[in-house]
Design an enzyme around this catalytic site. Structure first.
Site, PDB file in Angstrom:
ATOM      1  N   CYS A  48     -20.266   1.450 -10.117  1.00 51.83           N
ATOM      2  CA  CYS A  48     -20.587   2.114  -8.841  1.00 51.83           C
ATOM      3  C   CYS A  48     -21.371   3.414  -8.989  1.00 51.83           C
ATOM      4  CB  CYS A  48     -19.302   2.458  -8.082  1.00 51.83           C
ATOM      5  SG  CYS A  48     -17.852   1.482  -8.482  1.00 51.83           S
ATOM      6  N   LYS A  51     -24.840   3.299 -10.782  1.00 50.41           N
ATOM      7  CA  LYS A  51     -25.686   2.461  -9.921  1.00 50.41           C
ATOM      8  C   LYS A  51     -26.188   3.255  -8.724  1.00 50.41           C
ATOM      9  CE  LYS A  51     -23.850   0.255  -6.647  1.00 50.41           C
ATOM     10  NZ  LYS A  51     -22.806  -0.592  -6.061  1.00 50.41           N
TER      11      LYS A  51
HETATM   12  C1  LIG Z   1     -22.811  -2.866 -11.715  1.00 49.33           C
HETATM   13  C2  LIG Z   1     -21.555  -2.702 -10.923  1.00 49.33           C
HETATM   14  C3  LIG Z   1     -21.585  -2.046  -9.721  1.00 49.33           C
HETATM   15  C4  LIG Z   1     -20.432  -1.896  -8.971  1.00 49.33           C
HETATM   16  N1  LIG Z   1     -20.518  -1.241  -7.780  1.00 49.33           N
HETATM   17  C5  LIG Z   1     -19.402  -1.059  -7.039  1.00 49.33           C
HETATM   18  C6  LIG Z   1     -19.469  -0.347  -5.805  1.00 49.33           C
HETATM   19  O1  LIG Z   1     -20.530   0.091  -5.375  1.00 49.33           O
HETATM   20  N2  LIG Z   1     -18.318  -0.180  -5.112  1.00 49.33           N
HETATM   21  C7  LIG Z   1     -17.125  -0.661  -5.563  1.00 49.33           C
HETATM   22  O2  LIG Z   1     -16.106  -0.457  -4.905  1.00 49.33           O
HETATM   23  N3  LIG Z   1     -17.041  -1.347  -6.729  1.00 49.33           N
HETATM   24  C8  LIG Z   1     -18.154  -1.559  -7.467  1.00 49.33           C
HETATM   25  N4  LIG Z   1     -18.060  -2.234  -8.658  1.00 49.33           N
HETATM   26  C9  LIG Z   1     -16.758  -2.811  -9.060  1.00 49.33           C
HETATM   27  C10 LIG Z   1     -15.844  -1.758  -9.688  1.00 49.33           C
HETATM   28  O3  LIG Z   1     -16.505  -1.122 -10.746  1.00 49.33           O
HETATM   29  C11 LIG Z   1     -14.571  -2.429 -10.174  1.00 49.33           C
HETATM   30  O4  LIG Z   1     -13.988  -3.156  -9.114  1.00 49.33           O
HETATM   31  C12 LIG Z   1     -13.553  -1.409 -10.681  1.00 49.33           C
HETATM   32  O5  LIG Z   1     -14.083  -0.650 -11.719  1.00 49.33           O
HETATM   33  C13 LIG Z   1     -12.284  -2.135 -11.139  1.00 49.33           C
HETATM   34  O6  LIG Z   1     -11.392  -1.225 -11.686  1.00 49.33           O
HETATM   35  P1  LIG Z   1     -10.327  -1.715 -12.781  1.00 49.33           P
HETATM   36  O7  LIG Z   1      -9.428  -0.548 -13.021  1.00 49.33           O
HETATM   37  O8  LIG Z   1      -9.741  -2.983 -12.389  1.00 49.33           O
HETATM   38  O9  LIG Z   1     -11.189  -2.032 -14.084  1.00 49.33           O
HETATM   39  P2  LIG Z   1     -12.290  -1.227 -14.866  1.00 49.33           P
HETATM   40  O10 LIG Z   1     -12.807  -0.079 -14.090  1.00 49.33           O
HETATM   41  O11 LIG Z   1     -13.239  -2.232 -15.357  1.00 49.33           O
HETATM   42  O12 LIG Z   1     -11.491  -0.601 -16.090  1.00 49.33           O
HETATM   43  C14 LIG Z   1     -10.955  -1.391 -17.098  1.00 49.33           C
HETATM   44  C15 LIG Z   1     -10.944  -0.563 -18.372  1.00 49.33           C
HETATM   45  O13 LIG Z   1     -10.124  -1.198 -19.340  1.00 49.33           O
HETATM   46  C16 LIG Z   1     -10.706  -1.011 -20.609  1.00 49.33           C
HETATM   47  N5  LIG Z   1     -10.152  -2.053 -21.478  1.00 49.33           N
HETATM   48  C17 LIG Z   1     -10.335  -3.381 -21.402  1.00 49.33           C
HETATM   49  N6  LIG Z   1      -9.574  -4.019 -22.313  1.00 49.33           N
HETATM   50  C18 LIG Z   1      -8.886  -3.060 -22.971  1.00 49.33           C
HETATM   51  C19 LIG Z   1      -7.910  -3.084 -24.017  1.00 49.33           C
HETATM   52  N7  LIG Z   1      -7.482  -4.237 -24.524  1.00 49.33           N
HETATM   53  N8  LIG Z   1      -7.421  -1.922 -24.458  1.00 49.33           N
HETATM   54  C20 LIG Z   1      -7.845  -0.738 -23.932  1.00 49.33           C
HETATM   55  N9  LIG Z   1      -8.747  -0.657 -22.940  1.00 49.33           N
HETATM   56  C21 LIG Z   1      -9.244  -1.806 -22.457  1.00 49.33           C
HETATM   57  C22 LIG Z   1     -12.184  -1.123 -20.355  1.00 49.33           C
HETATM   58  O14 LIG Z   1     -12.940  -0.504 -21.366  1.00 49.33           O
HETATM   59  C23 LIG Z   1     -12.311  -0.421 -19.008  1.00 49.33           C
HETATM   60  O15 LIG Z   1     -12.607   0.953 -19.172  1.00 49.33           O
HETATM   61  C24 LIG Z   1     -19.206  -2.393  -9.452  1.00 49.33           C
HETATM   62  C25 LIG Z   1     -19.151  -3.059 -10.671  1.00 49.33           C
HETATM   63  C26 LIG Z   1     -20.310  -3.214 -11.394  1.00 49.33           C
HETATM   64  C27 LIG Z   1     -20.254  -3.927 -12.708  1.00 49.33           C
END
Ligand SMILES: Cc1cc2nc3c(=O)[nH]c(=O)nc-3n(C[C@H](O)[C@H](O)[C@H](O)COP(=O)(O)OP(=O)(O)OC[C@H]3O[C@@H](n4cnc5c(N)ncnc54)[C@H](O)[C@@H]3O)c2cc1C
Length: 462
Positions: A48, A51
């Protein structure tokens, strides 16, 4: 002595994991959180935030062009990709620091390492080789771009991960995918002067969005000069002898481009996580299966955010984390609320949307009133730009409740947030009608569409 090293161990330092760890620690729990890459996760590091910064950068081309219509003479302009990437990196490093400090200040222990489950209460930290135990574990490992491994030449392509840090801005790019990430990057690259083609297997970009938004944006993108190929897919990518890449499509097209970007969905990050060892169930896509309280089939292990493949958005991951805290540490079982999630596509023009599309609503309600306006935004009157703003309200004729609000146009992401409040409050069309307009704005149209443009009865427009 405590039976476990931690009350809570969180795997993954992204949007969901950091929130769960920070709030649990601030409640006095002994919390550890492991992150294998950078704190802040996808959203902050390669989603996000960067981007949106690239979106801003890519809008300047039109700002410079439009300035002329308002009496400005803009001198020769040039763009330095490396300078933008460096500035973006500084901002991301700053935000990452804030995430780390927030965790530290709450008392959570930060572990910069990959973590894997050994059993339901034990985690191995790969960097040190140490194992730690926890009463409860949260899996918040997010998702990763689908590499489309079946595509010959997929290894020559980039994903959104690499798009943020390319050494050079390509002269031309082919982006595969029709979701919001593909569409946003097509607009970003085009705005930065890259010859851009989008290829998508479906009949229209952005499935699940309202048809008017999909078609309106498609038209606007094509008018800007973005090529959109529908109902076709890339079959093979090879290196061109003279440099660059050749992409061949199923329908027989051959495209020579500098870069091919695959934006074909995201896979839950569960590979090698030790879920089998801990007995945690996953679905056919590898997503962790959870109940309405984000609890897995193993009673002390929870999962939240993208790894559960529910709704892949940052505010949703954060909300799921807060529901986890309420449920587990405040004795207040709370299920995440997925109803009426406002969202935006940061294309140019943007889409801001909340609630049901006309197509979805038509399948659920016997009679709808559709209020629709299409107009040239005021800013465009002096610039000569032909782009159109589209606004649409989908209303249940029986209850007068506004079921969906959709906007294609400048700042519609900002509008979607406020429309979200109105719809969440259950506003009827009469409340919209009674609301005073803010003049002159584009959004005043949302409260001045008094007569339905058409009705939909039993799924048919009348
Ligand atoms: C290009 C792009 C643009 C986006 N734009 C938007 C937007 O405009 N608005 C919006 O709401 N959402 C957007 N999203 C989606 C948003 O980024 C995700 O929904 C959000 O980050 C999910 O959060 P999370 O905590 O589930 O996972 P993540 O933020 O992906 O965090 C997971 C973390 O776990 C770590 N990890 C993984 N496996 C392990 C392990 N075994 N041990 C230790 N660490 C580990 C990873 O390195 C990562 O840092 C976008 C996504 C992308 C790819």
């Amino acid at each position: 002595m405590a039976a476990y090293d931690y009350d809570l161990f969180v795997i993954g330092g992204g949007s969901g994991g950091v929130r769960a760890a920070r709030v649990a620690a601030s409640l006095g729990k002994r919390v550890g959180i492991a992150e294998e890459y950078r704190f802040g996760g996808t959203c902050v590091i390669r989603g996000c935030v960067p981007k949106k910064l690239l979106v801003y950068a890519s809008q300047y081309t039109e700002h410079f062009e439009d300035a002329v219509g308002y009496g400005w003479e803009v001198g020769e302009s040039s763009f330095d990709w490396k300078r933008l990437v460096a500035a973006k990196d500084r901002e991301i490093a700053r935000l990452e620091g804030l995430y780390r400090r927030g965790l530290e200040n709450s008392g959570a222990e930060i572990v910069a390492s990959r973590a894997e489950l050994i059993d339901a209460h034990t985690v191995r930290l790969l960097k040190s080789g140490k194992t730690v135990t926890a009463e409860r574990i949260v899996i918040a490992t997010g998702g990763t771009p689908n590499p489309h491994a079946a595509l010959p030449g997929h290894d020559l392509c980039i994903s959104s991960n690499e798009a943020f840090d390319l050494d050079e801005l390509p002269r031309s790019i082919l982006i595969a995918g029709g979701g919001y990430i593909a569409v946003e990057f097509a607009n970003i690259f085009h705005g930065l002067g890259v010859d851009t083609t989008l290829i998508y297997r479906g009949v229209e970009i952005l499935s699940r969005f309202d048809q008017d938004m999909r078609q309106g944006l498609h038209k606007a993108m094509v008018e800007k000069g973005i090529r959109i190929i529908l109902t076709d897919v890339i079959n093979e990518v090879t290196r061109a002898p003279a440099g660059g890449l050749i992409a061949k499509t199923k329908e027989g097209a051959t495209l020579a481009v500098d870069t091919v970007m695959l934006a074909l969905g995201r896979d839950p990050n569960t590979g090698g996580l030790g879920l089998d060892a801990a007995g945690v169930e996953t679905d056919e896509r590898g997503a962790v299966v959870v109940d309405e309280n984000s609890r897995t089939n193993v009673k002390n292990i929870y999962a939240l955010g993208d790894v559960t493949n529910r709704v892949q958005l940052t505010p949703v991951a954060i909300h799921e984390a807060m529901c986890f805290i309420e449920t587990v540490y405040k004795d207040n079982p709370t299920s995440p609320d997925y109803d009426l999630i406002p969202t935006a596509v940061f294309s140019q023009p943007e889409i801001g949307t909340v609630g049901l599309s006309e197509e979805e609503a038509a399948g659920r309600y016997p009679e709808l009133e559709i209020y629709r306006a299409e107009f040239r935004p005021m800013k465009a009157t002096l610039t000569g730009r032909t782009e159109k703003t589209i606004m649409k309200l989908v209303v249940d004729a029986a209850s007068r409740k506004v079921l969906g609000a959709h906007v294609l146009g400048h700042d519609s992401g900002e509008m979607a947030q406020l429309l979200g409040i109105a719809l969440k409050a259950g506003a009827t069309k009469d409340v919209f009608d009674r609301t005073m307009a803010v003049h002159p704005t584009a959004s005043e149209e949302l409260v001045t569409m008094y007569t339905p443009s058409y009705r939909v009865k039993n799924g048919e427009r009348v």
